[in-house]
Scaffold this motif. Sequence first.
Motif, PDB file in Angstrom:
ATOM      1  N   VAL A 130     -15.067 -54.836  57.327  1.00 30.21           N
ATOM      2  CA  VAL A 130     -16.432 -54.314  57.271  1.00 30.21           C
ATOM      3  C   VAL A 130     -17.110 -55.003  58.006  1.00 30.21           C
ATOM      4  O   VAL A 130     -18.077 -56.157  57.734  1.00 30.21           O
ATOM      5  CB  VAL A 130     -16.952 -54.315  55.541  1.00 30.21           C
ATOM      6  CG1 VAL A 130     -17.520 -53.189  55.676  1.00 30.21           C
ATOM      7  CG2 VAL A 130     -15.488 -53.916  55.177  1.00 30.21           C
ATOM      8  N   ARG A 165     -12.687 -52.069  48.936  1.00 29.36           N
ATOM      9  CA  ARG A 165     -12.719 -50.988  48.222  1.00 29.36           C
ATOM     10  C   ARG A 165     -14.801 -50.590  48.840  1.00 29.36           C
ATOM     11  O   ARG A 165     -15.721 -49.938  48.467  1.00 29.36           O
ATOM     12  CB  ARG A 165     -13.636 -51.247  47.081  1.00 29.36           C
ATOM     13  CG  ARG A 165     -12.435 -51.286  45.998  1.00 29.36           C
ATOM     14  CD  ARG A 165     -12.097 -51.510  44.667  1.00 29.36           C
ATOM     15  NE  ARG A 165     -10.666 -51.703  43.937  1.00 29.36           N
ATOM     16  CZ  ARG A 165     -10.166 -52.656  44.450  1.00 29.36           C
ATOM     17  NH1 ARG A 165     -10.227 -53.585  45.474  1.00 29.36           N
ATOM     18  NH2 ARG A 165      -8.670 -52.843  43.170  1.00 29.36           N
ATOM     19  N   ALA A 166     -14.769 -51.000  50.129  1.00 29.16           N
ATOM     20  CA  ALA A 166     -15.568 -50.926  51.110  1.00 29.16           C
ATOM     21  C   ALA A 166     -15.713 -49.187  51.338  1.00 29.16           C
ATOM     22  O   ALA A 166     -14.972 -48.146  51.485  1.00 29.16           O
ATOM     23  CB  ALA A 166     -15.406 -51.109  52.520  1.00 29.16           C
ATOM     24  N   GLY A 167     -17.428 -48.705  50.512  1.00 33.82           N
ATOM     25  CA  GLY A 167     -18.175 -47.570  50.383  1.00 33.82           C
ATOM     26  C   GLY A 167     -17.764 -47.376  49.168  1.00 33.82           C
ATOM     27  O   GLY A 167     -19.079 -45.905  49.131  1.00 33.82           O
ATOM     28  N   GLN A 168     -17.510 -47.557  48.368  1.00 33.58           N
ATOM     29  CA  GLN A 168     -17.024 -46.919  46.884  1.00 33.58           C
ATOM     30  C   GLN A 168     -17.951 -47.611  46.196  1.00 33.58           C
ATOM     31  O   GLN A 168     -18.313 -49.379  46.662  1.00 33.58           O
ATOM     32  CB  GLN A 168     -15.462 -47.129  46.405  1.00 33.58           C
ATOM     33  CG  GLN A 168     -14.453 -46.527  47.457  1.00 33.58           C
ATOM     34  CD  GLN A 168     -13.467 -46.744  47.100  1.00 33.58           C
ATOM     35  OE1 GLN A 168     -12.499 -47.628  45.803  1.00 33.58           O
ATOM     36  NE2 GLN A 168     -12.421 -46.929  47.594  1.00 33.58           N
ATOM     37  N   TYR A 211     -25.832 -55.937  53.761  1.00 37.63           N
ATOM     38  CA  TYR A 211     -23.221 -55.479  52.576  1.00 37.63           C
ATOM     39  C   TYR A 211     -23.578 -55.351  51.423  1.00 37.63           C
ATOM     40  O   TYR A 211     -22.749 -54.411  51.223  1.00 37.63           O
ATOM     41  CB  TYR A 211     -22.255 -56.312  52.951  1.00 37.63           C
ATOM     42  CG  TYR A 211     -22.369 -56.734  54.766  1.00 37.63           C
ATOM     43  CD1 TYR A 211     -21.001 -56.588  55.547  1.00 37.63           C
ATOM     44  CD2 TYR A 211     -23.029 -57.780  55.288  1.00 37.63           C
ATOM     45  CE1 TYR A 211     -20.787 -56.326  56.468  1.00 37.63           C
ATOM     46  CE2 TYR A 211     -22.851 -57.637  56.699  1.00 37.63           C
ATOM     47  CZ  TYR A 211     -22.092 -57.265  57.089  1.00 37.63           C
ATOM     48  OH  TYR A 211     -21.799 -57.424  59.008  1.00 37.63           O
ATOM     49  N   HIS A 213     -25.135 -53.310  48.092  1.00 36.90           N
ATOM     50  CA  HIS A 213     -26.129 -52.876  47.444  1.00 36.90           C
ATOM     51  C   HIS A 213     -25.810 -52.482  46.123  1.00 36.90           C
ATOM     52  O   HIS A 213     -24.743 -51.606  46.472  1.00 36.90           O
ATOM     53  CB  HIS A 213     -26.267 -51.239  48.499  1.00 36.90           C
ATOM     54  CG  HIS A 213     -26.178 -51.291  50.265  1.00 36.90           C
ATOM     55  ND1 HIS A 213     -27.276 -51.125  50.714  1.00 36.90           N
ATOM     56  CD2 HIS A 213     -25.068 -52.071  50.719  1.00 36.90           C
ATOM     57  CE1 HIS A 213     -27.014 -51.418  51.985  1.00 36.90           C
ATOM     58  NE2 HIS A 213     -25.953 -51.734  51.849  1.00 36.90           N
ATOM     59  N   ARG A 221     -22.320 -51.776  45.692  1.00 30.86           N
ATOM     60  CA  ARG A 221     -21.037 -51.224  46.811  1.00 30.86           C
ATOM     61  C   ARG A 221     -21.463 -51.991  48.275  1.00 30.86           C
ATOM     62  O   ARG A 221     -21.671 -52.017  48.334  1.00 30.86           O
ATOM     63  CB  ARG A 221     -21.815 -49.520  47.251  1.00 30.86           C
ATOM     64  CG  ARG A 221     -20.981 -49.115  48.466  1.00 30.86           C
ATOM     65  CD  ARG A 221     -21.775 -48.136  48.893  1.00 30.86           C
ATOM     66  NE  ARG A 221     -22.492 -47.549  49.273  1.00 30.86           N
ATOM     67  CZ  ARG A 221     -23.657 -46.996  48.653  1.00 30.86           C
ATOM     68  NH1 ARG A 221     -23.852 -46.638  47.216  1.00 30.86           N
ATOM     69  NH2 ARG A 221     -24.920 -47.335  48.884  1.00 30.86           N
ATOM     70  N   LEU A 222     -20.238 -52.898  48.976  1.00 31.22           N
ATOM     71  CA  LEU A 222     -20.071 -52.862  49.564  1.00 31.22           C
ATOM     72  C   LEU A 222     -19.712 -51.946  51.203  1.00 31.22           C
ATOM     73  O   LEU A 222     -19.215 -51.675  51.051  1.00 31.22           O
ATOM     74  CB  LEU A 222     -18.796 -53.883  49.695  1.00 31.22           C
ATOM     75  CG  LEU A 222     -18.831 -55.375  50.979  1.00 31.22           C
ATOM     76  CD1 LEU A 222     -18.607 -56.702  50.676  1.00 31.22           C
ATOM     77  CD2 LEU A 222     -18.334 -54.601  52.353  1.00 31.22           C
ATOM     78  N   THR A 223     -20.964 -52.450  51.608  1.00 29.64           N
ATOM     79  CA  THR A 223     -20.953 -51.449  53.017  1.00 29.64           C
ATOM     80  C   THR A 223     -21.627 -52.048  54.838  1.00 29.64           C
ATOM     81  O   THR A 223     -21.833 -53.285  53.897  1.00 29.64           O
ATOM     82  CB  THR A 223     -21.483 -50.439  53.189  1.00 29.64           C
ATOM     83  OG1 THR A 223     -23.800 -50.489  53.214  1.00 29.64           O
ATOM     84  CG2 THR A 223     -20.932 -49.077  52.238  1.00 29.64           C
ATOM     85  N   ALA A 224     -20.778 -51.345  55.734  1.00 31.70           N
ATOM     86  CA  ALA A 224     -21.764 -52.414  56.880  1.00 31.70           C
ATOM     87  C   ALA A 224     -22.920 -51.639  57.317  1.00 31.70           C
ATOM     88  O   ALA A 224     -23.166 -50.822  56.746  1.00 31.70           O
ATOM     89  CB  ALA A 224     -20.392 -52.532  57.577  1.00 31.70           C
ATOM     90  N   SER A 226     -26.832 -50.586  58.541  1.00 30.80           N
ATOM     91  CA  SER A 226     -26.725 -48.818  59.230  1.00 30.80           C
ATOM     92  C   SER A 226     -26.756 -49.940  61.199  1.00 30.80           C
ATOM     93  O   SER A 226     -27.894 -50.859  60.809  1.00 30.80           O
ATOM     94  CB  SER A 226     -27.294 -48.611  59.434  1.00 30.80           C
ATOM     95  OG  SER A 226     -27.564 -47.659  58.148  1.00 30.80           O
TER      96      SER A 226
END
Length: 226
Positions: A130, A165-168, A211, A213, A221-224, A226
């Motif tokens: 990610v 579960r990235a993005g969830q 990463y 949030h 939530r784990l996301t890359a 921006s």
Amino acid sequence: MARLLLIEDDPAIRTPLLRALRERGHAVAAAHTAMGGLQTALDERPDLVVLDLGLPDLDGLELLRMLRGVSTVPVIIATARDDEREIVRGLDAGADDYVVKPFTAAQLDARVRAVLRRGAGDPDESAVVVGELRVDPRSREASLGGTALDLTPREFDLLHHLASRAGQVVSKRELLTEVWQVPYGSTDKTVDVHLSWLRRKLGETAQEPRYLHTVRGVGVRLTAPS
């Protein structure tokens, strides 16, 4: 066969437990003091440590913190302390499981095998990437921007669960059930503590996330970035 270290000061418990675990195919070393256990853990490098908390020279939780400073070996706390606050303290200090006395050798053996299975991971499971974060469940290694992250076993399990579960948005209930394998309740504070430690190692804070949030009232939530 697993190589176990049993740190237990009571010979009435230590001796029969040693015999029973060895009969189940494990190679088991034993120590009856905290400092003796720490030295044996460093010398023998066991696959898993079974740790009593009521040791004569040092409280078991202090030993666990010392051990976590030098090793990621899985630890099962085996103690008579059944207060929920003690259980939370043990898990927050880095224990992988917590079992309350009295228990049978069969119950402890089942927990040992479960913890070791979780640590081994699925051999067919591929690494999760990610952004600049890479989490490999096979080697149980994680890196950020090519730099290895120094994670405890529980921190790795938490990061892998979120990364897969990235993005969830993942709830604390799910994290406690899937990562800690304990029922949801007031122990959800242990999730907050581990998320705080994880953020620090990822070089971020709750106020300035990259990463991880927090979704207030829901989960994380784990996301890359921006």
